[in-house]
Design a protein around this motif. Structure first.
Motif, PDB file in Angstrom:
ATOM      1  N   UNK A 161      52.287  77.031  36.901  1.00  0.00           N
ATOM      2  CA  UNK A 161      52.863  75.567  37.098  1.00  0.00           C
ATOM      3  C   UNK A 161      52.921  74.998  38.509  1.00  0.00           C
ATOM      4  N   UNK A 162      53.008  75.757  39.517  1.00  0.00           N
ATOM      5  CA  UNK A 162      53.076  75.596  40.742  1.00  0.00           C
ATOM      6  C   UNK A 162      51.886  74.853  41.261  1.00  0.00           C
ATOM      7  N   UNK A 163      50.720  75.443  40.858  1.00  0.00           N
ATOM      8  CA  UNK A 163      49.442  75.411  41.458  1.00  0.00           C
ATOM      9  C   UNK A 163      49.286  73.812  41.923  1.00  0.00           C
ATOM     10  N   UNK A 164      49.332  72.857  40.867  1.00  0.00           N
ATOM     11  CA  UNK A 164      49.216  71.256  41.326  1.00  0.00           C
ATOM     12  C   UNK A 164      50.551  70.735  41.863  1.00  0.00           C
ATOM     13  N   UNK A 165      51.646  71.517  42.056  1.00  0.00           N
ATOM     14  CA  UNK A 165      52.875  70.734  42.685  1.00  0.00           C
ATOM     15  C   UNK A 165      52.489  70.238  43.882  1.00  0.00           C
TER      16      UNK A 165
END
Length: 183
Positions: A175-179
């Motif tokens: 979930x943090x990949x595109x943050x």
């Protein structure tokens, strides 16, 4: 596997023996429940000495165990060897009669490593089993560079790449990949 304490000469003695793993109930149980197989006889060499009210048993135990690798599940053999010193006594020291002073810590006999026995003989079976269990690796790996299994298809990655696209692996951090963090 028994030591008769009345027969210990002043200079002590050496005891060597070899027993099949099925002579040790805990090792047999590990084979049935955990798949840990002891592939060779258990070899023991100890030096026994009497020291005041205690019997010192110093030596080593060795065998070979077959384990399953935690990454690829392949079975492999690992030599086990453990050196130990154990102290056996008929009577454990009593706790201090007076309460310890504030801040003092009093160790129990078990915490000091003394092993209590009854009668005139010491049975080494439990102590040997314990030493072998402690010699087992906590995280058994067939090799330090084991690649494990593919999380998608289950193929052994040590045999070569399976061709799966592992780029989309589900990760707790996916979930943090595109943050994007603003300044």
């Amino acid at each position: 596997m028994k030591i008769f304490t009345e027969n210990i000469p002043e200079e002590g003695f050496t005891l060597e023996f070899e027993k099949d793993a099925d002579n040790f109930p805990i090792l047999t149980d590990m084979g049935q429940t955990e798949g840990t197989i002891f592939a060779e006889p258990v070899r023991v060499q100890v030096q026994v000495r009497q020291q005041a009210d205690m019997t010192e048993v110093r030596g080593d135990v060795e065998t070979v165990a077959r384990l399953a690798c935690r990454r690829c599940l392949r079975e492999f053999s690992v030599p086990l060897r453990r050196w130990f010193t154990l102290y056996f006594t008929r009577t454990l020291p009593e706790s201090a009669e007076n309460a310890p002073e504030k801040g003092d810590v009093e160790l129990t006999a078990e915490e000091t490593g003394l092993i209590q026995f009854q009668g005139k003989e010491i049975d080494l079976r439990d102590a040997i089993q314990e030493q072998l269990v402690m010699a087992l690796p906590a995280w058994p790996l067939c090799s330090a560079d084991c690649k494990g299994l593919c999380p998608k298809c289950g193929a052994d990655l040590n045999q070569g790449d399976c061709g799966c696209d592992r780029q989309d692996e589900t990760s707790p951090f996916a979930a943090l990949k595109n943050l994007k963090v603003g300044k």
